[in-house]
Design a protein around this motif. Structure first.
Motif, PDB file in Angstrom:
ATOM      1  N   THR A  51      38.438 -15.237  23.998  1.00  0.00           N
ATOM      2  CA  THR A  51      37.804 -15.396  22.695  1.00  0.00           C
ATOM      3  C   THR A  51      38.661 -16.290  21.810  1.00  0.00           C
ATOM      4  O   THR A  51      39.892 -16.169  21.799  1.00  0.00           O
ATOM      5  CB  THR A  51      37.617 -14.026  22.018  1.00  0.00           C
ATOM      6  OG1 THR A  51      36.785 -13.221  22.859  1.00  0.00           O
ATOM      7  CG2 THR A  51      36.974 -14.166  20.648  1.00  0.00           C
ATOM      8  N   ARG A  52      37.990 -17.182  21.064  1.00  0.00           N
ATOM      9  CA  ARG A  52      38.677 -18.016  20.079  1.00  0.00           C
ATOM     10  C   ARG A  52      38.470 -17.422  18.680  1.00  0.00           C
ATOM     11  O   ARG A  52      37.334 -17.324  18.230  1.00  0.00           O
ATOM     12  CB  ARG A  52      38.087 -19.429  20.046  1.00  0.00           C
ATOM     13  CG  ARG A  52      38.614 -20.369  21.073  1.00  0.00           C
ATOM     14  CD  ARG A  52      38.195 -21.813  20.720  1.00  0.00           C
ATOM     15  NE  ARG A  52      38.706 -22.716  21.721  1.00  0.00           N
ATOM     16  CZ  ARG A  52      37.998 -23.155  22.756  1.00  0.00           C
ATOM     17  NH1 ARG A  52      36.746 -22.792  22.898  1.00  0.00           N
ATOM     18  NH2 ARG A  52      38.541 -23.984  23.633  1.00  0.00           N
ATOM     19  N   PRO A  53      39.535 -17.051  17.981  1.00  0.00           N
ATOM     20  CA  PRO A  53      39.374 -16.660  16.574  1.00  0.00           C
ATOM     21  C   PRO A  53      38.900 -17.864  15.760  1.00  0.00           C
ATOM     22  O   PRO A  53      39.011 -19.012  16.218  1.00  0.00           O
ATOM     23  CB  PRO A  53      40.793 -16.235  16.161  1.00  0.00           C
ATOM     24  CG  PRO A  53      41.501 -15.943  17.452  1.00  0.00           C
ATOM     25  CD  PRO A  53      40.894 -16.877  18.460  1.00  0.00           C
ATOM     26  N   PRO A  54      38.394 -17.652  14.555  1.00  0.00           N
ATOM     27  CA  PRO A  54      37.958 -18.775  13.717  1.00  0.00           C
ATOM     28  C   PRO A  54      39.090 -19.778  13.484  1.00  0.00           C
ATOM     29  O   PRO A  54      40.252 -19.386  13.317  1.00  0.00           O
ATOM     30  CB  PRO A  54      37.538 -18.091  12.406  1.00  0.00           C
ATOM     31  CG  PRO A  54      37.231 -16.684  12.791  1.00  0.00           C
ATOM     32  CD  PRO A  54      38.152 -16.347  13.924  1.00  0.00           C
ATOM     33  N   GLU A  55      38.717 -21.057  13.461  1.00  0.00           N
ATOM     34  CA  GLU A  55      39.707 -22.133  13.323  1.00  0.00           C
ATOM     35  C   GLU A  55      40.568 -21.962  12.077  1.00  0.00           C
ATOM     36  O   GLU A  55      41.787 -22.148  12.126  1.00  0.00           O
ATOM     37  CB  GLU A  55      38.996 -23.488  13.289  1.00  0.00           C
ATOM     38  CG  GLU A  55      39.949 -24.656  13.192  1.00  0.00           C
ATOM     39  CD  GLU A  55      39.228 -25.999  13.156  1.00  0.00           C
ATOM     40  OE1 GLU A  55      39.926 -27.012  13.081  1.00  0.00           O
ATOM     41  OE2 GLU A  55      37.990 -26.019  13.188  1.00  0.00           O
ATOM     42  N   GLN A  57      41.446 -19.326  10.551  1.00  0.00           N
ATOM     43  CA  GLN A  57      42.399 -18.234  10.758  1.00  0.00           C
ATOM     44  C   GLN A  57      43.595 -18.727  11.578  1.00  0.00           C
ATOM     45  O   GLN A  57      44.747 -18.405  11.271  1.00  0.00           O
ATOM     46  CB  GLN A  57      41.687 -17.085  11.474  1.00  0.00           C
ATOM     47  CG  GLN A  57      42.547 -15.865  11.723  1.00  0.00           C
ATOM     48  CD  GLN A  57      41.773 -14.779  12.462  1.00  0.00           C
ATOM     49  OE1 GLN A  57      40.558 -14.640  12.315  1.00  0.00           O
ATOM     50  NE2 GLN A  57      42.476 -14.016  13.276  1.00  0.00           N
ATOM     51  N   HIS A 110      42.958 -14.077  24.100  1.00  0.00           N
ATOM     52  CA  HIS A 110      42.692 -14.914  22.926  1.00  0.00           C
ATOM     53  C   HIS A 110      43.249 -16.316  23.112  1.00  0.00           C
ATOM     54  O   HIS A 110      44.371 -16.492  23.601  1.00  0.00           O
ATOM     55  CB  HIS A 110      43.311 -14.301  21.669  1.00  0.00           C
ATOM     56  CG  HIS A 110      42.762 -12.962  21.325  1.00  0.00           C
ATOM     57  ND1 HIS A 110      41.536 -12.787  20.734  1.00  0.00           N
ATOM     58  CD2 HIS A 110      43.255 -11.714  21.533  1.00  0.00           C
ATOM     59  CE1 HIS A 110      41.298 -11.499  20.570  1.00  0.00           C
ATOM     60  NE2 HIS A 110      42.326 -10.823  21.055  1.00  0.00           N
ATOM     61  N   CYS A 111      42.473 -17.290  22.658  1.00  0.00           N
ATOM     62  CA  CYS A 111      42.934 -18.678  22.584  1.00  0.00           C
ATOM     63  C   CYS A 111      43.428 -18.902  21.159  1.00  0.00           C
ATOM     64  O   CYS A 111      42.692 -18.663  20.198  1.00  0.00           O
ATOM     65  CB  CYS A 111      41.791 -19.643  22.903  1.00  0.00           C
ATOM     66  SG  CYS A 111      42.260 -21.381  22.734  1.00  0.00           S
ATOM     67  N   ARG A 118      33.955 -29.039  17.547  1.00  0.00           N
ATOM     68  CA  ARG A 118      33.376 -27.692  17.687  1.00  0.00           C
ATOM     69  C   ARG A 118      33.490 -27.224  19.139  1.00  0.00           C
ATOM     70  O   ARG A 118      33.183 -27.958  20.068  1.00  0.00           O
ATOM     71  CB  ARG A 118      31.914 -27.740  17.251  1.00  0.00           C
ATOM     72  CG  ARG A 118      31.269 -26.401  17.103  1.00  0.00           C
ATOM     73  CD  ARG A 118      29.873 -26.575  16.503  1.00  0.00           C
ATOM     74  NE  ARG A 118      29.369 -25.352  15.974  1.00  0.00           N
ATOM     75  CZ  ARG A 118      29.628 -24.892  14.761  1.00  0.00           C
ATOM     76  NH1 ARG A 118      30.384 -25.590  13.958  1.00  0.00           N
ATOM     77  NH2 ARG A 118      29.129 -23.752  14.341  1.00  0.00           N
ATOM     78  N   PRO A 120      33.100 -23.592  21.890  1.00  0.00           N
ATOM     79  CA  PRO A 120      32.508 -22.257  22.012  1.00  0.00           C
ATOM     80  C   PRO A 120      33.495 -21.173  21.567  1.00  0.00           C
ATOM     81  O   PRO A 120      34.710 -21.331  21.726  1.00  0.00           O
ATOM     82  CB  PRO A 120      32.206 -22.126  23.507  1.00  0.00           C
ATOM     83  CG  PRO A 120      32.280 -23.499  24.063  1.00  0.00           C
ATOM     84  CD  PRO A 120      33.168 -24.293  23.177  1.00  0.00           C
ATOM     85  N   SER A 121      32.972 -20.064  21.053  1.00  0.00           N
ATOM     86  CA  SER A 121      33.840 -18.970  20.605  1.00  0.00           C
ATOM     87  C   SER A 121      34.396 -18.173  21.784  1.00  0.00           C
ATOM     88  O   SER A 121      35.359 -17.424  21.630  1.00  0.00           O
ATOM     89  CB  SER A 121      33.084 -18.038  19.662  1.00  0.00           C
ATOM     90  OG  SER A 121      31.971 -17.473  20.328  1.00  0.00           O
ATOM     91  N   GLN A 122      33.807 -18.350  22.960  1.00  0.00           N
ATOM     92  CA  GLN A 122      34.320 -17.715  24.176  1.00  0.00           C
ATOM     93  C   GLN A 122      34.229 -18.705  25.332  1.00  0.00           C
ATOM     94  O   GLN A 122      33.376 -19.591  25.336  1.00  0.00           O
ATOM     95  CB  GLN A 122      33.520 -16.462  24.535  1.00  0.00           C
ATOM     96  CG  GLN A 122      33.702 -15.313  23.560  1.00  0.00           C
ATOM     97  CD  GLN A 122      33.074 -14.034  24.083  1.00  0.00           C
ATOM     98  OE1 GLN A 122      31.998 -14.044  24.673  1.00  0.00           O
ATOM     99  NE2 GLN A 122      33.760 -12.918  23.864  1.00  0.00           N
TER     100      GLN A 122
END
Length: 199
Positions: A51-55, A57, A110-111, A118, A120-122
């Motif tokens: 999962t990628r947290p919001p940029e 953050q 986590h990434c 842009r 993907p979030s995962q």
């Protein structure tokens, strides 16, 4: 459109053009039997979902765009609870495996690396227990696998990357910006590559 917005767009296009050129160079290396064998070995390893947290953050936490290995080294080294583990492996991207680092914390992956474009979030990731980081004495630590210094990626169709690099250079030599040349290559050779069987 205001002058500041136009200036920001110009700077962003320049950054993306430089990134595209750097990536094209790093992905365009001669095919070898070692690469084909290693690709097959890695594809047999188990996969996890990252999962990628919001940029925003990640940027607020001081994470550096496109510097995944440094970000994960730092997170693992500076975690006061010592529960973050830096894991190196391969991000699955269409027909390529991209050398990448993530952090595993209590079973969650986590990434920590912000992206300029842009993303993907995962994504699917293959942890590779055979990768080790060695100090080469010339420019710091580098990733090795079974004694071989690792390239940026393992490619299913290496010839396409060589063609894309050459086409990018030809378009830039004709006067096109790196950003526009990358866009052009993406809609021609890139689209052709995406139609081929992915990993």
């Amino acid at each position: 459109m205001g002058k500041d917005t136009m200036a920001n767009n110009t700077v962003r296009k320049e950054e993306l053009g430089e990134l595209a050129l750097r990536n094209a160079e790093q992905m365009a290396f001669p095919a070898t039997e070692w690469e084909a064998n290693t690709l097959a070995e890695v594809l047999a390893l188990p996969r996890v979902t990252v999962t990628r947290p919001p940029e925003e953050q990640l940027l607020a936490a001081g994470m550096l765009p496109y510097d995944c290995h440094a970000n994960c080294f730092a997170q693992a080294a500076n975690d006061p609870d010592r529960v973050s583990r830096h894991v190196c492996g391969w991000l699955i991207y269409s027909s390529d495996l991209i050398l990448h680092s993530v952090v595993e914390t209590r079973g969650h992956w986590h990434c920590l690396t912000p992206q300029l474009v842009r993303a993907p979030s995962q994504f699917q990731f293959i942890p590779d227990p055979f990768i080790e980081w060695l100090d080469t004495g010339i420019g710091g630590r580098h990733a090795f696998r079974s004694g071989v210094r690792l390239p940026k990626a393992l490619r299913k169709y290496p010839a396409y990357h060589l063609r894309m690099r050459d086409e990018l250079h030809d378009l830039m030599a004709s006067g096109m910006s790196a950003f526009d040349a990358r866009e052009m290559v993406d809609v021609t050779l890139g689209a052709e590559l995406r139609r081929m069987e992915p990993i």
